[in-house]
Design a protein around this motif. Structure first.
Motif, PDB file in Angstrom:
ATOM      1  N   LYS A 181     -21.841   3.627   0.598  1.00  0.00           N
ATOM      2  CA  LYS A 181     -21.252   2.367   0.131  1.00  0.00           C
ATOM      3  C   LYS A 181     -22.219   1.619  -0.781  1.00  0.00           C
ATOM      4  O   LYS A 181     -21.826   1.104  -1.836  1.00  0.00           O
ATOM      5  CB  LYS A 181     -20.897   1.516   1.355  1.00  0.00           C
ATOM      6  N   TYR A 204     -15.697  12.860  -2.467  1.00  0.00           N
ATOM      7  CA  TYR A 204     -15.173  11.816  -1.582  1.00  0.00           C
ATOM      8  C   TYR A 204     -14.047  11.071  -2.298  1.00  0.00           C
ATOM      9  O   TYR A 204     -14.287  10.397  -3.295  1.00  0.00           O
ATOM     10  CB  TYR A 204     -16.279  10.824  -1.207  1.00  0.00           C
ATOM     11  N   GLU A 206     -12.304   8.477  -1.453  1.00  0.00           N
ATOM     12  CA  GLU A 206     -12.376   7.003  -1.442  1.00  0.00           C
ATOM     13  C   GLU A 206     -13.259   6.485  -2.577  1.00  0.00           C
ATOM     14  O   GLU A 206     -13.042   5.403  -3.098  1.00  0.00           O
ATOM     15  CB  GLU A 206     -12.873   6.497  -0.082  1.00  0.00           C
ATOM     16  N   GLU A 207     -14.277   7.277  -2.973  1.00  0.00           N
ATOM     17  CA  GLU A 207     -15.132   6.864  -4.103  1.00  0.00           C
ATOM     18  C   GLU A 207     -14.354   6.936  -5.411  1.00  0.00           C
ATOM     19  O   GLU A 207     -14.533   6.125  -6.305  1.00  0.00           O
ATOM     20  CB  GLU A 207     -16.364   7.777  -4.186  1.00  0.00           C
ATOM     21  N   VAL A 209     -11.274   6.358  -5.951  1.00  0.00           N
ATOM     22  CA  VAL A 209     -10.286   5.279  -6.091  1.00  0.00           C
ATOM     23  C   VAL A 209     -10.794   4.193  -7.043  1.00  0.00           C
ATOM     24  O   VAL A 209     -10.032   3.528  -7.739  1.00  0.00           O
ATOM     25  CB  VAL A 209      -9.975   4.680  -4.691  1.00  0.00           C
ATOM     26  N   GLU A 210     -12.131   4.007  -7.092  1.00  0.00           N
ATOM     27  CA  GLU A 210     -12.739   2.924  -7.877  1.00  0.00           C
ATOM     28  C   GLU A 210     -12.746   3.210  -9.383  1.00  0.00           C
ATOM     29  O   GLU A 210     -13.041   2.333 -10.180  1.00  0.00           O
ATOM     30  CB  GLU A 210     -14.202   2.715  -7.441  1.00  0.00           C
ATOM     31  N   PRO A 246      -6.846  10.036  -0.754  1.00  0.00           N
ATOM     32  CA  PRO A 246      -7.250   8.950   0.141  1.00  0.00           C
ATOM     33  C   PRO A 246      -6.294   8.872   1.348  1.00  0.00           C
ATOM     34  O   PRO A 246      -5.100   9.143   1.219  1.00  0.00           O
ATOM     35  CB  PRO A 246      -7.144   7.709  -0.746  1.00  0.00           C
ATOM     36  N   GLN A 247      -6.830   8.481   2.492  1.00  0.00           N
ATOM     37  CA  GLN A 247      -6.040   8.494   3.735  1.00  0.00           C
ATOM     38  C   GLN A 247      -4.752   7.691   3.616  1.00  0.00           C
ATOM     39  O   GLN A 247      -3.706   8.101   4.120  1.00  0.00           O
ATOM     40  CB  GLN A 247      -6.890   7.939   4.883  1.00  0.00           C
ATOM     41  N   THR A 249      -2.993   7.105   0.923  1.00  0.00           N
ATOM     42  CA  THR A 249      -2.041   7.819   0.060  1.00  0.00           C
ATOM     43  C   THR A 249      -1.339   8.906   0.875  1.00  0.00           C
ATOM     44  O   THR A 249      -0.127   9.110   0.763  1.00  0.00           O
ATOM     45  CB  THR A 249      -2.778   8.456  -1.135  1.00  0.00           C
ATOM     46  N   LEU A 267      -3.164   3.311  -2.459  1.00  0.00           N
ATOM     47  CA  LEU A 267      -4.533   3.837  -2.433  1.00  0.00           C
ATOM     48  C   LEU A 267      -5.389   3.244  -1.316  1.00  0.00           C
ATOM     49  O   LEU A 267      -6.285   3.905  -0.800  1.00  0.00           O
ATOM     50  CB  LEU A 267      -5.226   3.560  -3.779  1.00  0.00           C
ATOM     51  N   THR A 268      -5.152   1.975  -0.965  1.00  0.00           N
ATOM     52  CA  THR A 268      -6.088   1.302  -0.045  1.00  0.00           C
ATOM     53  C   THR A 268      -5.369   0.764   1.190  1.00  0.00           C
ATOM     54  O   THR A 268      -4.140   0.629   1.201  1.00  0.00           O
ATOM     55  CB  THR A 268      -6.773   0.104  -0.749  1.00  0.00           C
TER      56      THR A 268
END
Length: 280
Positions: A181, A204, A206-207, A209-210, A246-247, A249, A267-268
């Motif tokens: 993070k 990853y 989740e990374e 997504v940014e 991502p979880q 999604t 996404l989040t």
């Protein structure tokens, strides 16, 4: 002047294992990366993403096709010094990049090698450590720091060389979740606040997504390009090539399959909560 920081034109890279065995690691890749963009390259192990990344600051030269960094052809030896100034690289293991026993000396190493004046080096070291939130550790020994802190020092060392672009090859692979993070927040910050082009290689989701944009590699080829929403809403294809999404999604996808009508490109967690709260 081109708006592109990096251009790959029909890039091919072959590994010669032995006389009879040639592996094509990168296969006819076309890619343009805009100045100031935050691009993520996704792909499972062996997809060619790290090999492609190493072309972006001329650590590798293409077997076929061309790579241009800020309009400079990487295959021209005269451009090498300038290319390495423009595009810095951060690797997986921060321990392999730290060369000094004091944090500020480590950050000074790059600009010293570029022949920067001592007063300017001092300024750059302080500024770079402030940018990555490590200024108060400037007198510390790097080997006593956490993995996330070491990786931020490695990024500061690149920033001190004043690049226009930083390529990060799985920089969080060896870190715990809090270290990951820290590093991702640092990367986002230097992209947004200082306009530095970021190319992040990661597995990853989740990374990713940014990012402004994602490209997905499989078997040496670029198979998908688009925004995080475009890419991740394509759940069946991502699964087919062995990548996660991502979880949230995935949850949206499964809820849709079971007949609950919600948008599949969530996404989040925050987006999911909003959508679920609106369900009648």
């Amino acid at each position: 002047m081109s708006e592109n920081m990096i251009e790959c034109k029909k890039v091919v890279y072959k590994y010669q294992k032995n006389e009879n065995d040639t592996k094509i690691a990168v296969n006819e890749v076309d890619l343009e990366i805009k100045k100031g963009e935050f691009l993520v390259v996704l792909g499972h192990n062996g997809s060619g993403k790290s090999t492609l990344a190493k072309h972006m600051n001329a650590l590798l030269l293409p077997s076929g096709g061309k790579v241009y960094v800020d309009n400079m052809d990487t295959s021209n030896p005269e451009n090498l010094w300038y290319i390495r100034n423009k595009a810095g690289m951060v690797f997986q293991n921060p321990d392999n990049q730290i060369v000094a026993t004091i944090v500020e000396e480590d950050v000074a190493f790059g600009p010293e090698n570029l022949g920067v004046e001592p007063l300017e080096i001092r300024r750059r070291v302080d500024e770079s450590l402030q940018k990555v939130g490590m200024y108060e550790y400037r007198k510390h020994a790097p080997h006593l720091l956490s993995g996330g802190q070491k990786q931020r020092i490695a990024i500061a060392g690149i920033l001190a060389m004043r690049p226009n672009c930083i390529i990060l090859d799985e920089p969080t692979a060896m870190l715990d979740p809090s270290g990951r993070k820290e590093v991702i927040n640092t990367i986002k910050d230097i992209n947004k606040n200082y306009g530095i082009t970021i190319v992040l290689i990661t597995h990853y989701m989740e990374e990713a997504v940014e990012a402004d944009r994602i490209v997905v590699m499989d078997k040496g080829k670029l198979i998908l390009k688009g925004t995080p929403r475009d890419i991740f809403s394509n759940v069946p294809l991502m699964k087919e090539i062995g990548l996660d999404v991502p979880q949230m999604t995935e949850l949206a996808y499964e809820l849709n399959k079971s007949g609950i009508d919600i948008n599949p490109d969530i996404l989040t967690i925050d987006e999911m909560v909003n959508v679920l709260c609106q369900l009648k």
